[in-house]
Design an enzyme around this catalytic site. Structure first.
Site, PDB file in Angstrom:
ATOM      1  CG  ASP A 167      -1.867   1.185   1.262  1.00 31.15           C
ATOM      2  OD1 ASP A 167      -2.009   1.813   2.324  1.00 31.15           O
ATOM      3  OD2 ASP A 167      -2.459   1.498   0.209  1.00 31.15           O
ATOM      4  CD  GLU A 168       4.290   4.696   2.325  1.00 32.38           C
ATOM      5  OE1 GLU A 168       3.108   4.861   2.688  1.00 32.38           O
ATOM      6  OE2 GLU A 168       5.052   5.642   2.050  1.00 32.38           O
TER       7      GLU A 168
END
Lengths: 247, 292
Positions: A167-168
């Site tokens: 996600d990051e």
């Protein structure tokens, strides 16, 4: 306190609700600052001079695989168009001078914040990672070494720790490639466990941008490509950050 | 060092490859310890006496919403069949006397391990959460309060921090409901950001168990249900003895080179909506530590 991001923005004006996804979209004001190009986003993101500590640099905990692959990519930053992204302790450091769109910014009475993937500062214990980004190819490569504080099954990284780093990496890639700001969806298929202390390579590509959304794919695998750890896709909402001086 | 879980296990015997998911499944030995019922799994998971610190207990950092909802659920543990799950610093503490199936267990030269969702021990700074589980309904409720070390957008929890806690709640639920052990997939749709320091309630339900997989759904929302933060589905591997009938398929040889062509990156769209679809998890049995 403001309830939550998307809902508050809805009250500020007309909105277009995209079916099936985020139910509220803020109105895009085309007369305000125009969308920024990848180059200007990158140059703002990578300050030439800063006192901030960059966590995406080699340290004693990095395994040999990670160190050598890092060196390979450093070479590519010299001539092949790749850029090593800095990684500060908080996202607030990455967007100095900018703020979330009106209605989303909240004041906080806490003074010690950390971006989740830098929540464990002790070398080698939590996340060790660095992201290389290629502006024109709109691709990223993240080198990831999970430490013992990221465990799930004993000796292996927690699936959620990989999910969060995917996600990051999506998040930083989406932002620089097209001002993607918030995750709309994340879809991950796990294949194999990542042993704690070993290197996983995340290859992220922007597949398309349409309807104010940015679509990306990711494959996480061993350095030699023989073991696929997981595959995922992510969809991000494109929104511009505002200048802090704006009302 | 053992390369990775599933691949090593494949060399130990025949396997059945399920299309589209985990390419290797270890052979399930039906003559070994029989599949455990939820009740026996729960009683082993929740030791009556232990010196281990339980992190799933109220502390000074808990917001009023979290404290009061916790009290409500504590009441439900007395008569309504709910159980508060303990939460130790490491998964190793949860499976004392047990180990991963042969071939998956690795020795480690490190002595300080933590389960990811307990990686930040300082009260209120990272994950504050507690999971209540209902054995017969096969549901869980997780109370989650993200601290400032979980930030993404300033003032809000990182999407990945919620993803990780959803995975963890799915994991514990799948294990107790049907010996689910490994996550096969996770599919999350985010709706709203969770402000740091506020309470999010994760409602998890087991939707079905079939083909050696356990499917779950999750809705994360505010306490009053007015704000939905995210919806997700997850899939884990299931123990065969929980099935009424067990089908054998001839092993499908698979070569590594074909992996990408057969198994593309998952699609963008949601696989399903909670209540209808699935979260796959792989169910394998933990082995007694004394077994070879």
């Amino acid at each position: 306190m403001i309830r939550s991001g998307f809902q508050v923005v809805a009250r500020l004006g007309h909105h277009r609700a995209l079916p099936g996804t985020c139910r509220i979209l803020p109105r895009l004001n085309l007369t305000s600052a125009s969308g920024s190009s990848t180059d200007s986003l990158v140059s703002r993101f990578c300050p030439e001079k800063t006192d901030l500590k960059d966590y995406a640099l080699p340290n004693a905990s990095w395994c040999p695989d990670m160190l050598s692959l890092y060196q390979e990519f450093l070479e590519k930053t010299k001539a092949d168009g790749w850029i090593k992204l800095p990684s500060f302790k908080s996202n607030r450091d990455h967007i100095q001078g900018l703020k979330l769109p009106s209605g989303l910014a909240v004041t906080s009475d806490k003074s010690d914040w950390r971006i989740f993937t830098r929540c464990i500062p002790m070398e080698g214990q939590g996340y060790e990672y660095v992201i290389f980004f290629h502006p024109s190819k709109k691709k990223s490569v993240c080198l990831f070494q999970p430490g013992p504080y990221l465990e799930g099954a004993p000796g292996f990284a927690h699936g959620g720790s990989l999910a969060a780093l995917m996600d990051e990496t999506f998040s930083k890639t989406a932002y620089l490639a097209g001002e993607g700001l918030f995750t709309l969806s994340l879809n991950i298929r796990f294949k194999n466990l990542i042993p704690v202390g070993s290197l996983a390579v995340l290859n992220v590509a922007v597949e398309k941008m349409e309807d104010q959304k940015l679509y990306m794919s990711c494959v996480a695998q061993s350095r030699d490509g023989q073991t696929v750890y997981a595959k995922s896709s992510g969809v991000f909402l494109q929104l511009q950050l505002e200048e802090e001086s704006s009302p």
